[in-house]
Design an enzyme around this catalytic site. Sequence first.
Site, PDB file in Angstrom:
ATOM      1  N   THR A 182      12.932 -70.533  11.548  1.00  0.00           N
ATOM      2  CA  THR A 182      12.710 -69.831  10.281  1.00  0.00           C
ATOM      3  C   THR A 182      12.661 -70.794   9.100  1.00  0.00           C
ATOM      4  OG1 THR A 182      14.001 -68.060  11.232  1.00  0.00           O
ATOM      5  CG2 THR A 182      13.605 -67.931   8.867  1.00  0.00           C
TER       6      THR A 182
ATOM      7  N   GLY B 207      21.675 -71.671  12.657  1.00  0.00           N
ATOM      8  CA  GLY B 207      23.124 -71.755  12.812  1.00  0.00           C
ATOM      9  C   GLY B 207      23.524 -73.147  13.301  1.00  0.00           C
TER      10      GLY B 207
ATOM     11  N   GLU C   8      16.259 -63.102  15.430  1.00  0.00           N
ATOM     12  CA  GLU C   8      15.483 -63.051  16.680  1.00  0.00           C
ATOM     13  C   GLU C   8      14.344 -62.048  16.566  1.00  0.00           C
ATOM     14  OE1 GLU C   8      15.743 -65.230  18.719  1.00  0.00           O
ATOM     15  OE2 GLU C   8      17.781 -66.014  18.569  1.00  0.00           O
TER      16      GLU C   8
END
Length: 643
Positions: A139, A198, A441
């Site tokens: 992303t 993350g 996701e």
Amino acid sequence: MNPDIVKERQNATFNVEKLTNILDGSPEKTRRRREIESMVLNDPDFQEQDPNFLSRSERYDQAVRKSAQMILKLREFGISDPDEIYYYKNCVHPDRPEPLDLHLGMFLPTLLNQATPEQMDRFFTPAWNLQIIGTYAQTEMGHGWWRCSQRASCSATTPTVLPALTSEDWRPQATFDPATQEFVLNSPTISSIKWWPGGLGKTSNHAIVLAQLHTQGNCHGLHAFIVPIRDMDTHVPLPGIVVGDIGPKFGFSEVDNGFLKLENVRIPLDNMLMKYAKVEPDGTYVKPPSAKLTYGTMVFIRSMIVGQSALALAKSCTIAIRYSAVRHQSELKPGEPEPQILNFQTQQHKLFPVLATAYAFTFVGQYMKQTYNRISGDIHEGDYSGLPELHALSAGLKAFTTWAANGAIEVCRMSCGGHGYSRSSALPDIYVEFTPTCTYEGENTVMMLQTARYLLKSYSQARGGQQLQGSVSYLSRLQPQPVSAGVPPLNIQDLASLVQVYQLRAANLVELAATSIQQELQLRHSQEDAWNSSAIDLVRASDAGLLSVPQALQVSAHIKELLIQLRPNAVALVDAFDLNDKKLNSVLGRYDGNVYEHLFEWARHSPLNASEVPPALTIIVIIKHNQLIGSFFPRSTSLSTST
Ligand SMILES: CC/C=C\C/C=C\C/C=C\C/C=C\C/C=C\C/C=C\CC/C=C/C(=O)SCCNC(=O)CCNC(=O)[C@H](O)C(C)(C)COP(=O)(O)OP(=O)(O)OC[C@H]1O[C@@H](n2cnc3c(N)ncnc32)[C@H](O)[C@@H]1OP(=O)(O)O
Ligand SMILES: Cc1cc2nc3c(=O)[nH]c(=O)nc-3n(C[C@H](O)[C@H](O)[C@H](O)COP(=O)(O)OP(=O)(O)OC[C@H]3O[C@@H](n4cnc5c(N)ncnc54)[C@H](O)[C@@H]3O)c2cc1C
């Protein structure tokens, strides 16, 4: 043990342990799960301070310490089966995502699925030993959405002729330089900075970066590259790497979601993941058998999320149902003792459907996992025919189950009244950690549209006379019916009859969407515009059900009967989920039902209770003494220092 909850267990009409075995898959699997659980829950190295009373930085530090211990222990106990790792991890960090999730859940699986044997030696082995800590960076600040193959507009030029280019040109680029046998990676715009991954902010030293591949002057769309981002000895960011934490979020406090800007970063040719697509030393591009294979890790996690929805629901309804069994309120009949709130029909109507959904999703999660394993096994053998169905099923079920669970967690929280709002109940944490599954996701609406795309294709194949197999076979068997054709017969006591009605409804909805697209196409003359103008039909299940008014009333009456039938077994049914108290970590959901004394005990640990008069309040005392109310700020400060 609270006497109410004792009575609930005495009244149960089935063997809880047997049901637990069914949920786990077998008695042996229950035994092993409990064994792993006790390894973690009785291990002093995993003792922690209640994160509710810590700052974000303290939470991150504590999580990193526990994750490092976890890796050492996994090695020590020789735990290497992915299911067992996952289970162990969930006991170490119950309900809380942690800094190594992306390493375990996406970095390693992407290597497994997309690395060559040589790359496995170079990256997977050190990553398994935690010398390499990795994340998955897809992303960007400006886009969560990517195309897996190149479009005509994909350009390698710099942003000087803006109107001629599309947003795809301003994505991160990996340009092959044959002179040095390296890729040069760049984030050409602010919006192309990687955002959200993350473990990227502080923890990782490598990232799998998804970027547009450019070679020999051509763009070949999205490809995955392994980019070292921090020095392996000092952990300091490498030259050209601008990296950091994106700041506090709704939840995910333990996770350092990060940003990454690439400034002429050079990586060797063989850092592109080349199991499928390849770049030769002279820059020649070799196409993969399917461009969609780049998205394989997302399909893996989407499949996993279906089971996570079930777990979040199981936890939430365990808390709410146990609490509702020990909580008493309002006399039902004047003069009689206050009933357990679980005896109110409305409370049952809130909670029992959640309980039923938790069971249903547990089995759907198992089915999704088996389907993923079967089809990905075929893919490893070179058979890609199952990929479209796997994609459609995992995208649709991920969206459906997370949306349903997201709403249901909140129902459980509210059903606990005021105490549901306390962090001691664990329900606020379950919600904030779970709710981003609707977004990450693949954002749920976007995922539903992917499933709809597959359904429409299947529908037109069925109308063309093809006999469809698998989850869409009903489209070949059933003829959609106009509403004017009347309602089908229904026996609500019979599962087969219910399934048939659902299938007919689904077929009707697909037909509705297909018709809408046809009509829009005549008006708008562009497939893409027609698709967008039909998107509501594509995503939303229509309000027109297939039931007549008497049938709907019959369903409503039957639900009331089922509530009465379920009531004696409600606590036993949540007990069967076998969620250990330490894992559940909820004062309201305790197995022994002793809620109130522990609620009081928990509150006393609040840092605000560390002193009877918190330091900040001394100013109030000073103000009071000096009677300064009305003219306080500058003078109160000087007074406070002089008194
Ligand atoms: C060895 C392992 C060891 C240990 C591991 C063990 C255990 C695990 C332990 C711990 C795990 C711990 C925790 C879990 C881990 C992580 C979870 C925690 C946090 C989550 C972090 C979140 C991460 C992310 O969010 S990553 C970023 C995700 N991003 C997305 O999902 C983006 C979504 N976008 C897309 O998917 C695409 O952009 C798109 C919307 C699909 C559009 O793409 P495109 O334009 O190419 O698609 P078209 O619509 O034009 O369709 C083209 C064509 O392709 C088909 N298609 C699309 N996608 C797929 C696919 N994925 N697979 C197959 N086919 C696909 C589509 O249907 C079209 O087909 P047709 O042309 O035939 O119609
Ligand atoms: C907690 C968390 C962890 C994350 N971890 C990672 C990570 O580790 N790695 C990583 O790469 N990413 C990560 N992400 C990012 C995540 O994958 C994206 O946020 C997600 O894919 C959605 O993309 P977006 O944010 O661009 O939403 P957008 O696509 O901008 O969505 C905004 C709205 O636009 C609508 N929309 C967008 N496109 C369409 C369309 N085609 N048709 C109809 N409606 C549309 C959506 O439905 C939504 O309502 C994480 C995100 C979160 C919240």
